[in-house]
Enzyme design. Sequence first.
Site, mmCIF file in Angstrom:
data_model
loop_
_atom_site.group_PDB
_atom_site.id
_atom_site.type_symbol
_atom_site.label_atom_id
_atom_site.label_comp_id
_atom_site.label_asym_id
_atom_site.label_seq_id
_atom_site.Cartn_x
_atom_site.Cartn_y
_atom_site.Cartn_z
ATOM 1 N N GLU A 123 69.674 2.318 -22.816
ATOM 2 C CA GLU A 123 69.982 0.894 -23.016
ATOM 3 C C GLU A 123 71.368 0.791 -23.657
ATOM 4 O O GLU A 123 71.521 0.393 -24.813
ATOM 5 C CB GLU A 123 68.903 0.235 -23.896
ATOM 6 C CG GLU A 123 69.007 -1.281 -23.898
ATOM 7 C CD GLU A 123 67.915 -1.936 -24.740
ATOM 8 O OE1 GLU A 123 67.019 -1.220 -25.231
ATOM 9 O OE2 GLU A 123 67.964 -3.174 -24.915
ATOM 10 N N HIS A 130 56.964 -5.490 -19.225
ATOM 11 C CA HIS A 130 57.703 -4.951 -20.380
ATOM 12 C C HIS A 130 58.018 -6.087 -21.351
ATOM 13 O O HIS A 130 58.904 -6.909 -21.104
ATOM 14 C CB HIS A 130 58.989 -4.265 -19.902
ATOM 15 C CG HIS A 130 59.790 -3.618 -20.998
ATOM 16 N ND1 HIS A 130 60.225 -2.300 -20.948
ATOM 17 C CD2 HIS A 130 60.255 -4.093 -22.178
ATOM 18 C CE1 HIS A 130 60.919 -2.016 -22.029
ATOM 19 N NE2 HIS A 130 60.951 -3.089 -22.799
ATOM 20 N N LYS A 132 57.308 -8.376 -31.912
ATOM 21 C CA LYS A 132 58.574 -8.808 -32.533
ATOM 22 C C LYS A 132 58.879 -10.288 -32.282
ATOM 23 O O LYS A 132 59.752 -10.858 -32.937
ATOM 24 C CB LYS A 132 59.743 -8.027 -31.920
ATOM 25 C CG LYS A 132 59.773 -6.534 -32.122
ATOM 26 C CD LYS A 132 61.099 -6.002 -31.555
ATOM 27 C CE LYS A 132 61.267 -4.520 -31.690
ATOM 28 N NZ LYS A 132 60.514 -3.737 -30.711
ATOM 29 N N HIS A 135 57.736 -7.318 -25.845
ATOM 30 C CA HIS A 135 57.605 -6.881 -27.249
ATOM 31 C C HIS A 135 56.954 -8.033 -28.012
ATOM 32 O O HIS A 135 57.606 -8.701 -28.820
ATOM 33 C CB HIS A 135 58.973 -6.547 -27.845
ATOM 34 C CG HIS A 135 59.624 -5.355 -27.250
ATOM 35 N ND1 HIS A 135 59.508 -4.088 -27.805
ATOM 36 C CD2 HIS A 135 60.372 -5.204 -26.137
ATOM 37 C CE1 HIS A 135 60.177 -3.220 -27.057
ATOM 38 N NE2 HIS A 135 60.714 -3.867 -26.036
ATOM 39 N N HIS A 145 61.721 3.652 -23.040
ATOM 40 C CA HIS A 145 62.979 2.912 -23.074
ATOM 41 C C HIS A 145 64.084 3.950 -22.855
ATOM 42 O O HIS A 145 64.168 4.918 -23.625
ATOM 43 C CB HIS A 145 63.197 2.282 -24.451
ATOM 44 C CG HIS A 145 62.465 0.999 -24.672
ATOM 45 N ND1 HIS A 145 61.099 0.933 -24.791
ATOM 46 C CD2 HIS A 145 62.919 -0.278 -24.802
ATOM 47 C CE1 HIS A 145 60.754 -0.330 -24.988
ATOM 48 N NE2 HIS A 145 61.831 -1.084 -24.993
HETATM 49 ZN ZN LIG Z 1 62.027 -3.210 -24.570
#
Ligand SMILES: [Zn+2]
Length: 445
Positions: free
Chosen positions: A234, A81, A86, A83, A231
């Site tokens: 969170e 997992h 980004k 990103h 997701h």
């Molecule tokens: Zn994430």
Amino acid sequence: MSIISDIFLNDRYWLKNTHIPSCLLDNRDFIPDTREGLCQIDLEIAQGKISSIILSDSTVIEDSFMDLQGGIIFPGFVDIHTHLDKSHIWERSPNLDGTFDTAMITLRKDTEAFWRPEDIYARMEFGLKCSYAHGTTAIRTHLDSFGEQADLVFKVFKELQTQWQEKIILQAVCLVSLDYFLTDEGVSLADKVADHGEVLGGFTYMNPHLDKQLHQVFRLAEERNLCLDFHVDENNDPNSICLSKVAETAIKHKFVKQIVCGHCCSLAVQPQEVVSQTIKLVKQANIGIVSLPMCNLYLQDRASNTTPYWRGITKVHEFKKQEVPITFASDNCRDPFFGFGDHDVLEVFKESVRIAHLDIPYSDWCSTVTKTPATLMGLSNIGRISVGLDADLILFTARYFSELLSRPQSDRIVLRRGKPINTNLPKYAELDNLTLINQKYSKSI
Ligand SMILES: [Zn+2]
């Protein structure tokens, strides 16, 4: 490691007197020699593959061998997992109050201002260089996919996937809020994900239409034969029960492909009976769980001038007790959601052990960053140590878990197909040519 042995010049050699966690060996006949579950093993490498695995035998002297003196060997890491799209925007887009809401706003502004193909490519590739040097063999990355951005990020992803195929197996998951899948654009996105052979996913949040949104995303995945990765929860809101909703929907749909759910933070603040019921549903739905301790510790329970109290991680021990697959991963890296990180899964494991108390006993917790995520990603040939598999291994001088998790292990040897790779990390200055990554804070977003 500063001195790389000449032994690796040979096509056939032995790594003798190593410590390997028994849970990472397919042959379960090996009895651990330590209370931490480490087996003393000799490994034979031939033509880039693991050709023999035997209990250490100091009486047999091979022609070409390296004595690891008890040093631990791991298979290559699997980071399930991340990103990458980004990553490494911190200098131009810092999160100045450290909250989740500011992270979202800052990211949106950064996306609008800077996300061009060359910018995304360079930052993603920087992350891959770090991952590779640290010993990672497979990565799943979520890709922000609203509107026209989907074309942009998937195109860059595809280029990198091809460019890096010999070094790192890359998987992608689209990331949009689930309501998006009720629109025509959302259906087109599902088609795009299917065209690329990747994973359908999104960001769940509590809302009156959640059941409808989940039903739709499961339907889109079924029609296109796609795995799912969400997701969920969170936050620290006890009323956030998206994980249980995902599990219920999967059971209703009799969904057969692999489902992965990341974060699941709110589970830790819910009443015990709710937790037990949710874990039961998750097990029944065959969902794999990803915990992201570094990012959660950073974002959750953040308020200015207040000491954080809650750790933010999900109920990993309770999931494990019910034999739900548990993994740990990097999540964000030097972006508004997490201001630090270097794509080093050893750091993820180290922090997970400390934050979630995975050390007493260590049991098979090291599977959470190797074998288990590989299995959830459908990759049966990595993340474990077995005869016939590629010798993609990480050699540490540390002999026990306390030694392994007390130093950064910057001297680790990373073998790919039996040969050591260059483990020098890319210099941050590599990113300076990009749009304003070196600009002063006064000019930043
Ligand atoms: Zn994430």
